[in-house]
Motif scaffolding. Structure first.
Motif, PDB file in Angstrom:
ATOM      1  N   GLN A 177      53.139  22.934  24.224  1.00 40.45           N
ATOM      2  CA  GLN A 177      52.175  22.703  22.825  1.00 40.45           C
ATOM      3  C   GLN A 177      50.612  21.584  22.402  1.00 40.45           C
ATOM      4  O   GLN A 177      49.941  21.306  22.582  1.00 40.45           O
ATOM      5  CB  GLN A 177      52.591  22.605  21.623  1.00 40.45           C
ATOM      6  N   LEU A 178      51.231  20.861  22.674  1.00 42.41           N
ATOM      7  CA  LEU A 178      51.128  19.148  23.243  1.00 42.41           C
ATOM      8  C   LEU A 178      49.457  18.681  24.226  1.00 42.41           C
ATOM      9  O   LEU A 178      49.021  17.791  24.217  1.00 42.41           O
ATOM     10  CB  LEU A 178      51.623  17.913  23.441  1.00 42.41           C
ATOM     11  N   ILE A 179      49.859  20.011  24.795  1.00 41.84           N
ATOM     12  CA  ILE A 179      48.891  19.866  26.108  1.00 41.84           C
ATOM     13  C   ILE A 179      47.439  20.596  25.737  1.00 41.84           C
ATOM     14  O   ILE A 179      46.722  20.683  25.878  1.00 41.84           O
ATOM     15  CB  ILE A 179      49.084  20.422  27.482  1.00 41.84           C
ATOM     16  N   ILE A 180      47.798  21.960  25.241  1.00 41.33           N
ATOM     17  CA  ILE A 180      47.197  23.032  24.709  1.00 41.33           C
ATOM     18  C   ILE A 180      46.105  23.178  23.003  1.00 41.33           C
ATOM     19  O   ILE A 180      46.041  23.950  23.282  1.00 41.33           O
ATOM     20  CB  ILE A 180      47.478  24.586  25.423  1.00 41.33           C
ATOM     21  N   ASN A 181      47.523  22.736  22.719  1.00 38.69           N
ATOM     22  CA  ASN A 181      46.736  22.758  21.508  1.00 38.69           C
ATOM     23  C   ASN A 181      45.356  21.172  21.220  1.00 38.69           C
ATOM     24  O   ASN A 181      45.532  20.142  21.609  1.00 38.69           O
ATOM     25  CB  ASN A 181      47.961  22.076  20.644  1.00 38.69           C
ATOM     26  N   PRO A 182      44.462  21.977  20.843  1.00 35.30           N
ATOM     27  CA  PRO A 182      43.054  21.352  20.652  1.00 35.30           C
ATOM     28  C   PRO A 182      42.808  19.978  19.767  1.00 35.30           C
ATOM     29  O   PRO A 182      42.597  19.144  19.982  1.00 35.30           O
ATOM     30  CB  PRO A 182      42.312  22.504  20.327  1.00 35.30           C
ATOM     31  N   ASP A 183      43.956  20.085  19.068  1.00 34.17           N
ATOM     32  CA  ASP A 183      44.407  18.439  17.740  1.00 34.17           C
ATOM     33  C   ASP A 183      45.302  17.702  18.377  1.00 34.17           C
ATOM     34  O   ASP A 183      45.224  16.473  17.798  1.00 34.17           O
ATOM     35  CB  ASP A 183      44.732  19.358  16.811  1.00 34.17           C
ATOM     36  N   SER A 184      45.649  18.133  19.617  1.00 36.07           N
ATOM     37  CA  SER A 184      46.624  16.661  20.799  1.00 36.07           C
ATOM     38  C   SER A 184      44.989  15.420  21.111  1.00 36.07           C
ATOM     39  O   SER A 184      44.719  16.459  22.096  1.00 36.07           O
ATOM     40  CB  SER A 184      47.577  17.754  21.852  1.00 36.07           C
ATOM     41  N   PRO A 185      46.142  14.597  21.681  1.00 32.52           N
ATOM     42  CA  PRO A 185      44.953  13.844  22.375  1.00 32.52           C
ATOM     43  C   PRO A 185      45.473  14.328  23.887  1.00 32.52           C
ATOM     44  O   PRO A 185      44.500  13.609  24.305  1.00 32.52           O
ATOM     45  CB  PRO A 185      45.920  12.195  21.834  1.00 32.52           C
ATOM     46  N   PHE A 186      46.382  15.245  24.060  1.00 31.74           N
ATOM     47  CA  PHE A 186      46.435  15.265  25.484  1.00 31.74           C
ATOM     48  C   PHE A 186      46.082  16.841  25.954  1.00 31.74           C
ATOM     49  O   PHE A 186      45.336  16.600  26.789  1.00 31.74           O
ATOM     50  CB  PHE A 186      47.871  15.252  25.717  1.00 31.74           C
ATOM     51  N   TYR A 187      44.894  17.367  24.948  1.00 33.20           N
ATOM     52  CA  TYR A 187      44.454  18.263  25.156  1.00 33.20           C
ATOM     53  C   TYR A 187      43.202  18.566  26.331  1.00 33.20           C
ATOM     54  O   TYR A 187      43.277  19.383  27.227  1.00 33.20           O
ATOM     55  CB  TYR A 187      43.787  18.656  24.034  1.00 33.20           C
ATOM     56  N   SER A 188      42.628  17.501  26.433  1.00 32.87           N
ATOM     57  CA  SER A 188      41.846  17.473  27.567  1.00 32.87           C
ATOM     58  C   SER A 188      41.887  16.723  28.827  1.00 32.87           C
ATOM     59  O   SER A 188      41.113  16.312  30.106  1.00 32.87           O
ATOM     60  CB  SER A 188      39.969  16.920  27.348  1.00 32.87           C
ATOM     61  N   ASN A 203      44.329  15.468  38.497  1.00 31.40           N
ATOM     62  CA  ASN A 203      43.402  14.734  39.010  1.00 31.40           C
ATOM     63  C   ASN A 203      42.352  13.877  37.775  1.00 31.40           C
ATOM     64  O   ASN A 203      43.330  13.450  36.883  1.00 31.40           O
ATOM     65  CB  ASN A 203      42.309  16.525  39.514  1.00 31.40           C
ATOM     66  N   LYS A 204      41.411  13.851  37.958  1.00 34.52           N
ATOM     67  CA  LYS A 204      40.451  12.867  37.514  1.00 34.52           C
ATOM     68  C   LYS A 204      40.686  13.033  35.797  1.00 34.52           C
ATOM     69  O   LYS A 204      41.002  11.943  35.457  1.00 34.52           O
ATOM     70  CB  LYS A 204      39.221  12.180  38.209  1.00 34.52           C
ATOM     71  N   GLU A 205      40.624  14.192  35.669  1.00 41.01           N
ATOM     72  CA  GLU A 205      40.313  14.719  34.057  1.00 41.01           C
ATOM     73  C   GLU A 205      41.901  15.066  33.374  1.00 41.01           C
ATOM     74  O   GLU A 205      42.100  14.403  32.523  1.00 41.01           O
ATOM     75  CB  GLU A 205      39.346  15.449  33.740  1.00 41.01           C
ATOM     76  N   ASN A 206      43.099  15.693  34.522  1.00 39.37           N
ATOM     77  CA  ASN A 206      44.061  15.637  33.981  1.00 39.37           C
ATOM     78  C   ASN A 206      45.005  15.052  34.573  1.00 39.37           C
ATOM     79  O   ASN A 206      45.627  15.588  35.370  1.00 39.37           O
ATOM     80  CB  ASN A 206      43.953  17.752  34.208  1.00 39.37           C
ATOM     81  N   ILE A 248      41.221   0.258  26.097  1.00 43.47           N
ATOM     82  CA  ILE A 248      40.436   0.910  26.884  1.00 43.47           C
ATOM     83  C   ILE A 248      40.822   1.940  26.173  1.00 43.47           C
ATOM     84  O   ILE A 248      41.410   1.806  27.801  1.00 43.47           O
ATOM     85  CB  ILE A 248      39.453  -0.245  27.701  1.00 43.47           C
ATOM     86  N   ILE A 249      40.833   3.020  26.156  1.00 44.48           N
ATOM     87  CA  ILE A 249      41.385   4.341  26.171  1.00 44.48           C
ATOM     88  C   ILE A 249      40.239   5.227  26.185  1.00 44.48           C
ATOM     89  O   ILE A 249      39.351   5.347  26.185  1.00 44.48           O
ATOM     90  CB  ILE A 249      41.900   5.104  25.006  1.00 44.48           C
ATOM     91  N   LYS A 250      40.591   5.915  28.503  1.00 45.40           N
ATOM     92  CA  LYS A 250      39.658   6.958  28.708  1.00 45.40           C
ATOM     93  C   LYS A 250      39.754   7.889  28.866  1.00 45.40           C
ATOM     94  O   LYS A 250      41.005   8.620  28.098  1.00 45.40           O
ATOM     95  CB  LYS A 250      39.311   6.661  30.409  1.00 45.40           C
ATOM     96  N   ASN A 251      39.348   8.687  28.594  1.00 46.06           N
ATOM     97  CA  ASN A 251      38.960  10.069  28.604  1.00 46.06           C
ATOM     98  C   ASN A 251      40.107  11.016  27.273  1.00 46.06           C
ATOM     99  O   ASN A 251      40.503  12.160  27.482  1.00 46.06           O
ATOM    100  CB  ASN A 251      39.693  11.012  29.909  1.00 46.06           C
ATOM    101  N   ILE A 252      39.887  10.190  26.435  1.00 43.55           N
ATOM    102  CA  ILE A 252      40.520  10.718  25.547  1.00 43.55           C
ATOM    103  C   ILE A 252      39.650  11.355  23.529  1.00 43.55           C
ATOM    104  O   ILE A 252      38.827   9.816  23.919  1.00 43.55           O
ATOM    105  CB  ILE A 252      41.876  10.072  24.706  1.00 43.55           C
ATOM    106  N   ASP A 253      39.578  12.261  23.407  1.00 41.06           N
ATOM    107  CA  ASP A 253      38.818  12.369  22.701  1.00 41.06           C
ATOM    108  C   ASP A 253      39.070  11.866  21.726  1.00 41.06           C
ATOM    109  O   ASP A 253      39.785  11.799  20.972  1.00 41.06           O
ATOM    110  CB  ASP A 253      38.066  13.868  22.277  1.00 41.06           C
TER     111      ASP A 253
END
Length: 148
Positions: free
Chosen positions: A71-82, A91-94, A143-148
């Motif tokens: 759920q922490l990966i698939i939930n759009p409200d989670s910092p881990f979503y993307s 990979n670079k994004e995930n 500095i936190i990269k790739n976290i919306d």
């Protein structure tokens, strides 16, 4: 030669879901004992196993921490979503795996009353924790990269 575990699992699945499955298979006929042993050895020693993240994902319906990590990966409200990956292939994004999150959840709930809570409440607490941690880090110059 091999596959009795797969057939057992398929049997349980089809009974529980009333699903019709088409199952491809490979059969060897008229093998002598040496050939049968050779194929059995190849199948059981050379086959690549699945990774920890994929294993956790497959267990998500029977293991609360695996469900929460998913759920922490698939939930759009989670910092881990993307930035999370369910199957463990980075990979670079995930670059955060389901197994990484599962390990954290294990540490979070170990020797704690949290472990007794329903999985939905542990998910809520985890989401709250990670969101607050992100805010804290950002407000302190991290500095936190790739976290919306």
């Amino acid at each position: 030669m091999d596959g009795q575990h797969s057939l057992g699992g398929i049997g349980v699945y089809t009974k529980e879901t009333s699903a019709m499955l088409y199952l491809p298979f490979l059969a060897f006929h008229c093998l002598d004992e040496d050939e049968e042993n050779k194929f059995f050895d190849i199948i059981n020693t050379k086959a690549k196993g699945i990774g920890c993240s994929l294993s956790r994902y497959l267990k998500r319906n029977n293991d609360n921490l695996s469900w929460i990590a998913t759920q922490l990966i698939i939930n759009p409200d989670s910092p881990f979503y993307s930035i999370g990956t369910l199957i463990g292939k980075r990979n670079k994004e995930n670059h955060i795996t389901l197994q990484n999150i599962h390990i954290f959840l294990k540490l979070l709930t170990r020797k704690s009353d949290l472990a007794e809570l329903p999985k939905e409440k542990i998910l809520y607490i985890s989401l709250y924790y990670f969101k607050k941690l992100k805010i804290y880090c950002l407000s302190n110059g991290a500095i936190i990269k790739n976290i919306d």
